[in-house]
Motif scaffolding. Structure first.
Motif, mmCIF file in Angstrom:
data_model
loop_
_atom_site.group_PDB
_atom_site.id
_atom_site.type_symbol
_atom_site.label_atom_id
_atom_site.label_comp_id
_atom_site.label_asym_id
_atom_site.label_seq_id
_atom_site.Cartn_x
_atom_site.Cartn_y
_atom_site.Cartn_z
ATOM 1 N N ARG A 197 -8.197 3.870 -12.178
ATOM 2 C CA ARG A 197 -7.337 2.996 -11.377
ATOM 3 C C ARG A 197 -6.219 3.809 -10.724
ATOM 4 N N THR A 242 -7.591 5.807 -7.841
ATOM 5 C CA THR A 242 -7.862 4.933 -6.694
ATOM 6 C C THR A 242 -6.565 4.576 -5.977
ATOM 7 N N ASP A 243 -5.532 4.227 -6.755
ATOM 8 C CA ASP A 243 -4.257 3.801 -6.175
ATOM 9 C C ASP A 243 -3.445 4.963 -5.618
ATOM 10 N N LYS A 244 -3.476 6.097 -6.303
ATOM 11 C CA LYS A 244 -2.673 7.269 -5.917
ATOM 12 C C LYS A 244 -3.505 8.532 -6.090
#
Length: 99
Positions: free
Chosen positions: A49, A52-54
């Motif tokens: 996660r 994916t986000d950063k």
């Protein structure tokens, strides 16, 4: 709390990453992302996660000196497999220690 391994000549060419994600492996093998303990499956999900986000986030691995090389290497590989380009191992600079 972990006792970091120490080395005589750490790689000083590595720039300090801004706001890296910190994975800690305790002496008894417990895994932490930042200050929170997680199972290996939870850690994988959280790292996926995060990537994916950063995606540019660097990862710092802090492993107690008593943790086996194989365990530490598996955490490195996990980070690489997820796609983190920058993963480093936090160590103490033995040349700055007395004794």
């Amino acid at each position: 709390s972990v006792t970091l391994p120490s080395v005589k000549s750490p790689d000083s060419s590595q720039q300090e990453a801004l706001n890296p994600a910190t994975i800690t492996v305790s002496r008894d093998g417990k895994l932490f992302l930042e200050k929170d303990e997680h199972s290996i499956d939870q850690l994988i999900a959280l790292l996926r996660r995060l990537h994916t986000d950063k995606p540019g986030t660097a990862v710092v691995i802090k492993a107690d000196e008593a943790v086996s090389y194989g365990k530490v290497r598996s955490i490195f590989k996990l980070c690489q497999d997820i796609g983190f380009a920058g993963a480093s191992l936090q160590v103490l600079d033995k040349s700055n220690q007395k004794g």
